[in-house]
Enzyme design. Structure first.
Site, PDB file in Angstrom:
ATOM      1  N   ARG A 213       1.023  -1.402  -0.003  1.00  0.00           N
ATOM      2  CA  ARG A 213       0.067   0.232   0.405  1.00  0.00           C
ATOM      3  C   ARG A 213       0.823   1.408   0.001  1.00  0.00           C
ATOM      4  O   ARG A 213       1.931   0.993  -0.142  1.00  0.00           O
ATOM      5  CB  ARG A 213      -0.868   0.028   1.063  1.00  0.00           C
ATOM      6  CG  ARG A 213       0.138   0.050   2.794  1.00  0.00           C
ATOM      7  CD  ARG A 213      -1.160   0.031   3.792  1.00  0.00           C
ATOM      8  NE  ARG A 213       0.137   0.547   5.159  1.00  0.00           N
ATOM      9  CZ  ARG A 213      -0.850   0.787   5.842  1.00  0.00           C
ATOM     10  NH1 ARG A 213      -1.503   0.388   6.777  1.00  0.00           N
ATOM     11  NH2 ARG A 213      -0.359   1.589   6.816  1.00  0.00           N
ATOM     12  N   ILE A 215       2.912   4.208  -0.352  1.00  0.00           N
ATOM     13  CA  ILE A 215       3.859   4.940  -0.631  1.00  0.00           C
ATOM     14  C   ILE A 215       4.778   3.590  -1.704  1.00  0.00           C
ATOM     15  O   ILE A 215       4.896   3.488  -2.979  1.00  0.00           O
ATOM     16  CB  ILE A 215       4.913   6.097  -0.581  1.00  0.00           C
ATOM     17  CG1 ILE A 215       4.623   6.694   0.106  1.00  0.00           C
ATOM     18  CG2 ILE A 215       6.564   6.257  -1.504  1.00  0.00           C
ATOM     19  CD1 ILE A 215       5.821   7.948   0.839  1.00  0.00           C
ATOM     20  N   ASP A 257       8.514 -10.305   6.878  1.00  0.00           N
ATOM     21  CA  ASP A 257       8.944  -9.483   8.147  1.00  0.00           C
ATOM     22  C   ASP A 257      10.383  -9.286   8.121  1.00  0.00           C
ATOM     23  O   ASP A 257      11.084 -10.315   7.886  1.00  0.00           O
ATOM     24  CB  ASP A 257       7.925  -9.821  10.012  1.00  0.00           C
ATOM     25  CG  ASP A 257       8.174  -8.530  10.339  1.00  0.00           C
ATOM     26  OD1 ASP A 257       9.484  -8.030  10.133  1.00  0.00           O
ATOM     27  OD2 ASP A 257       7.597  -8.973  11.783  1.00  0.00           O
ATOM     28  N   ALA A 282       9.924   0.013   3.292  1.00  0.00           N
ATOM     29  CA  ALA A 282       8.804   0.116   4.064  1.00  0.00           C
ATOM     30  C   ALA A 282       9.419   0.858   5.738  1.00  0.00           C
ATOM     31  O   ALA A 282      10.608   0.568   5.384  1.00  0.00           O
ATOM     32  CB  ALA A 282       9.269  -1.665   5.257  1.00  0.00           C
ATOM     33  N   GLY A 283       8.493   1.023   6.796  1.00  0.00           N
ATOM     34  CA  GLY A 283       7.971   2.123   7.364  1.00  0.00           C
ATOM     35  C   GLY A 283       7.826   2.120   8.620  1.00  0.00           C
ATOM     36  O   GLY A 283       6.265   1.816   8.180  1.00  0.00           O
ATOM     37  N   LEU A 290       9.402  11.848  24.109  1.00  0.00           N
ATOM     38  CA  LEU A 290      10.851  10.682  24.410  1.00  0.00           C
ATOM     39  C   LEU A 290      10.317  10.457  26.327  1.00  0.00           C
ATOM     40  O   LEU A 290      10.375   9.747  26.566  1.00  0.00           O
ATOM     41  CB  LEU A 290      11.377  11.433  24.240  1.00  0.00           C
ATOM     42  CG  LEU A 290      13.279  10.730  25.293  1.00  0.00           C
ATOM     43  CD1 LEU A 290      14.028   9.509  24.366  1.00  0.00           C
ATOM     44  CD2 LEU A 290      14.840  10.950  25.288  1.00  0.00           C
ATOM     45  N   ASN A 292       7.563   9.760  27.792  1.00  0.00           N
ATOM     46  CA  ASN A 292       6.522   9.315  27.250  1.00  0.00           C
ATOM     47  C   ASN A 292       6.559   7.748  26.787  1.00  0.00           C
ATOM     48  O   ASN A 292       5.824   7.526  27.184  1.00  0.00           O
ATOM     49  CB  ASN A 292       5.440   9.904  27.157  1.00  0.00           C
ATOM     50  CG  ASN A 292       4.880  11.072  27.610  1.00  0.00           C
ATOM     51  OD1 ASN A 292       4.711  10.946  28.836  1.00  0.00           O
ATOM     52  ND2 ASN A 292       4.071  12.141  27.017  1.00  0.00           N
ATOM     53  N   TYR A 346      11.767   8.193  14.897  1.00  0.00           N
ATOM     54  CA  TYR A 346      11.734   7.942  14.171  1.00  0.00           C
ATOM     55  C   TYR A 346      13.044   8.626  12.886  1.00  0.00           C
ATOM     56  O   TYR A 346      13.019   8.323  12.465  1.00  0.00           O
ATOM     57  CB  TYR A 346      10.118   8.352  13.472  1.00  0.00           C
ATOM     58  CG  TYR A 346       9.797   8.222  11.679  1.00  0.00           C
ATOM     59  CD1 TYR A 346       9.089   7.559  11.220  1.00  0.00           C
ATOM     60  CD2 TYR A 346       9.971   9.671  11.001  1.00  0.00           C
ATOM     61  CE1 TYR A 346       8.871   7.632  10.616  1.00  0.00           C
ATOM     62  CE2 TYR A 346       9.456  10.129   9.834  1.00  0.00           C
ATOM     63  CZ  TYR A 346       9.151   8.830   9.770  1.00  0.00           C
ATOM     64  OH  TYR A 346       9.084   8.865   8.492  1.00  0.00           O
ATOM     65  N   LYS A 350      15.206   7.768  10.526  1.00  0.00           N
ATOM     66  CA  LYS A 350      15.632   8.229   9.048  1.00  0.00           C
ATOM     67  C   LYS A 350      16.686   8.978   9.353  1.00  0.00           C
ATOM     68  O   LYS A 350      17.506   8.644   8.155  1.00  0.00           O
ATOM     69  CB  LYS A 350      14.577   8.896   8.582  1.00  0.00           C
ATOM     70  CG  LYS A 350      12.731   8.127   9.017  1.00  0.00           C
ATOM     71  CD  LYS A 350      12.630   7.345   8.144  1.00  0.00           C
ATOM     72  CE  LYS A 350      11.845   6.531   7.902  1.00  0.00           C
ATOM     73  NZ  LYS A 350      11.375   5.722   7.016  1.00  0.00           N
TER      74      LYS A 350
HETATM   75  N1  LIG Z   1       3.129   9.182   3.733  1.00  0.00           N
HETATM   76  C1  LIG Z   1       4.846  10.284   4.247  1.00  0.00           C
HETATM   77  O1  LIG Z   1       4.053  11.299   4.949  1.00  0.00           O
HETATM   78  C2  LIG Z   1       5.757   9.769   4.568  1.00  0.00           C
HETATM   79  C3  LIG Z   1       6.879  10.723   4.913  1.00  0.00           C
HETATM   80  C4  LIG Z   1       8.186  10.610   5.040  1.00  0.00           C
HETATM   81  C5  LIG Z   1       8.425   9.171   5.356  1.00  0.00           C
HETATM   82  N2  LIG Z   1       7.753   8.253   4.995  1.00  0.00           N
HETATM   83  C6  LIG Z   1       8.301   6.844   4.901  1.00  0.00           C
HETATM   84  O2  LIG Z   1       7.941   6.711   3.649  1.00  0.00           O
HETATM   85  C7  LIG Z   1       7.555   4.939   3.927  1.00  0.00           C
HETATM   86  C8  LIG Z   1       6.446   3.965   3.255  1.00  0.00           C
HETATM   87  O3  LIG Z   1       5.370   5.085   3.951  1.00  0.00           O
HETATM   88  P1  LIG Z   1       4.006   5.368   3.846  1.00  0.00           P
HETATM   89  O4  LIG Z   1       3.183   6.158   4.478  1.00  0.00           O
HETATM   90  O5  LIG Z   1       3.489   4.583   2.316  1.00  0.00           O
HETATM   91  O6  LIG Z   1       3.594   3.834   4.898  1.00  0.00           O
HETATM   92  P2  LIG Z   1       2.095   3.224   4.922  1.00  0.00           P
HETATM   93  O7  LIG Z   1       1.404   2.372   6.482  1.00  0.00           O
HETATM   94  O8  LIG Z   1       0.823   3.559   4.899  1.00  0.00           O
HETATM   95  O9  LIG Z   1       3.053   1.702   4.139  1.00  0.00           O
HETATM   96  C9  LIG Z   1       4.144   0.965   5.043  1.00  0.00           C
HETATM   97  C10 LIG Z   1       3.968  -0.255   4.252  1.00  0.00           C
HETATM   98  O10 LIG Z   1       5.620  -1.290   5.115  1.00  0.00           O
HETATM   99  C11 LIG Z   1       4.584  -2.643   5.642  1.00  0.00           C
HETATM  100  N3  LIG Z   1       5.917  -2.534   6.879  1.00  0.00           N
HETATM  101  C12 LIG Z   1       5.663  -2.212   8.003  1.00  0.00           C
HETATM  102  N4  LIG Z   1       6.998  -2.780   8.474  1.00  0.00           N
HETATM  103  C13 LIG Z   1       7.369  -3.860   8.105  1.00  0.00           C
HETATM  104  C14 LIG Z   1       7.914  -4.331   8.080  1.00  0.00           C
HETATM  105  N5  LIG Z   1       8.616  -5.823   9.077  1.00  0.00           N
HETATM  106  N6  LIG Z   1       8.898  -6.116   7.171  1.00  0.00           N
HETATM  107  C15 LIG Z   1       7.680  -5.740   5.633  1.00  0.00           C
HETATM  108  N7  LIG Z   1       7.350  -4.620   5.522  1.00  0.00           N
HETATM  109  C16 LIG Z   1       6.708  -4.125   6.366  1.00  0.00           C
HETATM  110  C17 LIG Z   1       3.853  -2.165   6.023  1.00  0.00           C
HETATM  111  O11 LIG Z   1       3.005  -3.263   5.966  1.00  0.00           O
HETATM  112  C18 LIG Z   1       2.861  -1.418   4.824  1.00  0.00           C
HETATM  113  O12 LIG Z   1       2.349  -1.847   3.577  1.00  0.00           O
HETATM  114  C19 LIG Z   1       8.014   4.970   5.078  1.00  0.00           C
HETATM  115  O13 LIG Z   1       9.922   4.049   5.381  1.00  0.00           O
HETATM  116  C20 LIG Z   1       7.719   6.120   6.314  1.00  0.00           C
HETATM  117  O14 LIG Z   1       8.515   6.488   7.099  1.00  0.00           O
HETATM  118  C21 LIG Z   1       6.795   8.660   4.721  1.00  0.00           C
END
Ligand SMILES: NC(=O)c1ccc[n+]([C@@H]2O[C@H](COP(=O)([O-])OP(=O)(O)OC[C@H]3O[C@@H](n4cnc5c(N)ncnc54)[C@H](O)[C@@H]3O)[C@@H](O)[C@H]2O)c1
Length: 441
Positions: A213, A215, A257, A282-283, A290, A292, A346, A350
């Protein structure tokens, strides 16, 4: 999730009202589509200082013709020859008369040279271009972007110029990108793309983590559009979505995972023919101040966002699964650059990704022929950001030069540029996809 304010300012009464109230004026950005693959208008090529760059043939291949007397969609200012403060006056002289005529969603790309450690006048003048670019980006408005590319070799920067001079870079502004920063570009960096320029990644295999899902899904989709065979990796709990995405893109799903100790081995096992593009997307977030924050929240975020990225990268480089000519694109965040209240875990994870990229990039290229870069998204419209409380969400959306959030496709297009076979001279870069967020440098 929809940005209603952007829709309001797209109407005449909405524009009138918000202007009277002195509110932000986001312009609807022109993004890439199969029907509109190029910027609408021509290119103006200007020079400041005495340039030695052979730019014209490269610009001729970017797919955007000379502006002539028609609409100006982009300006490229070659300032590589600016060596002192006097020559900086030529930057003003070149751009001052034309900036107003650059079309909405147009581009200004300034080309600079690496800073010369033996000549502080040259270094001062070239560093000045950075402040200039970032300031112009903040004031130019109307969905127009301004970026600086430092380069020594025009041909090695072709994929970068193509990207910046296209609708694919709609949400990338205020960036400084170095091409050929850690070594002189080689012939391979100027490698022509595959037979079909619309499918530059054909014959390549891409693994995108967290691609069920958000990004990651958009990244998988864009890499598949560009011809790659995609492997959609996500946790077993996301099986249904992962399979749906894989099926739609004609790829395969890998349910795993990334934090499991044998993740690298299992990826290698699933890809016996090797891997060309490793996209660490993945993230997770587990926000708390901090004071809490229980240790579990700290540990889980560091584990998913950083430790597993380090571990699997090491494993896949070491066992040769990641092939020569390969690409690693990791996902940082502006929170890792600027910091963010409630996100010490976080932000640390990053920022760690940025450290990983900067340190590994030159060695991975030397030893494995693989480039390592990061994308650092700002506020991107996803389920993650839709869950953010309204006021913080609105601040995130508006506090950037384009006064709106980005879309997953914006991060995906940036990833596709870094993954491109002709981007071999782009290494160790952290490119923000943040509409020039006011947070951070
Ligand atoms: N959305 C934003 O504004 C934003 C901003 C900065 C950075 N990011 C980074 O971009 C990336 C994608 O963000 P997003 O908004 O699409 O997040 P999201 O939560 O919609 O999707 C993240 C996907 O990663 C998968 N995932 C989580 N842990 C995992 C693991 N241990 N192993 C395998 N898969 C795993 C989840 O199941 C999920 O499908 C992340 O790294 C996030 O930190 C997003």
């Amino acid at each position: 999730m929809a940005d209603r304010y952007l829709r309001l300012t797209g109407t005449a009464p909405g524009r009138f009202l918000t202007r009277r109230l002195g509110l932000p004026q986001p312009a609807a950005l022109t993004r890439w589509s199969a029907e509109r693959p190029a910027l609408d208008g021509g290119l103006l090529h200007l020079t400041a200082g005495r340039s030695a760059l052979d730019l014209a043939p490269v610009l001729a291949r970017t797919g955007i013709g000379p502006a002539g007397s028609g609409r100006t969609a982009a300006v490229v200012l070659d300032a590589t020859g600016v060596r002192d403060v006097e020559a900086l006056a030529e930057v003003h002289a070149a751009l001052h008369p034309v900036v107003r005529s650059v079309a909405s969603s147009g581009r200004v790309v300034v080309l600079g040279a690496p800073l010369d450690p033996a000549d502080h006048h040259q270094a001062a003048a070239q560093q000045a271009l950075e402040g200039f670019t970032r300031s112009l980006g903040k004031e130019i408005g109307r969905g127009r972007t301004v970026n600086l590319v430092r380069l020594t070799d025009a041909a090695a920067a072709e994929s970068t110029l193509r990207f910046l001079l296209s609708p694919k870079s709609a949400y990338v502004s205020g960036q400084v990108i170095e091409v050929g920063a850690d070594r002189e570009p080689t012939a391979a960096d100027r490698e022509p793309t595959s037979a079909d320029p619309d499918r530059p990644l054909s014959g390549r295999t891409a693994l995108v983590t967290g691609a069920a899902r958000g990004i990651g899904e958009a990244v998988a989709e864009t890499l598949a559009r560009d011809g790659a065979r995609v492997v959609v990796l996500d946790v077993p709990q996301a099986e249904q979505d992962a399979r749906r995405v894989a099926e739609r893109l004609g790829g395969s799903a890998l349910l795993l995972d990334m934090t499991s100790a044998d993740a690298g081995a299992r990826i290698a096992e699933a890809l016996p023919d090797g891997l060309d593009l490793l996209i660490h997307n993945a993230g997770i977030t587990r926000d708390r101040r901090l004071v809490n924050m229980p240790a579990e929240r700290w540990i889980s975020v560091l584990e998913v966002n950083l430790a597993s990225v380090l571990r699997t990268t090491d494993a896949l480089l070491k066992d040769g699964t990641l092939k020569r000519g390969g690409r690693i694109v990791a996902t940082a965040s502006i929170a890792g650059i600027a910091g963010n209240a409630g996100q010490t875990n976080y932000g640390a994870s990053k920022a760690g990704v940025v450290g990983l990229v900067r340190s590994l990039a030159p060695r991975a290229l030397d030893e494995h022929g693989v480039t390592v870069n990061a994308v650092a998204p700002g506020f991107i419209e996803t389920k993650m950001t839709a869950a953010v409380p309204l006021f913080i969400r609105e601040a995130g959306r508006r506090m950037n030069s384009l006064a709106q959030g980005g879309l997953p496709a914006d991060v995906a297009e940036t990833t596709a540029w870094l993954a491109h076979p002709a981007s071999g001279a782009v290494n160790g870069q952290v490119v923000r996809v943040c509409g020039q967020s006011l947070l951070g440098a």
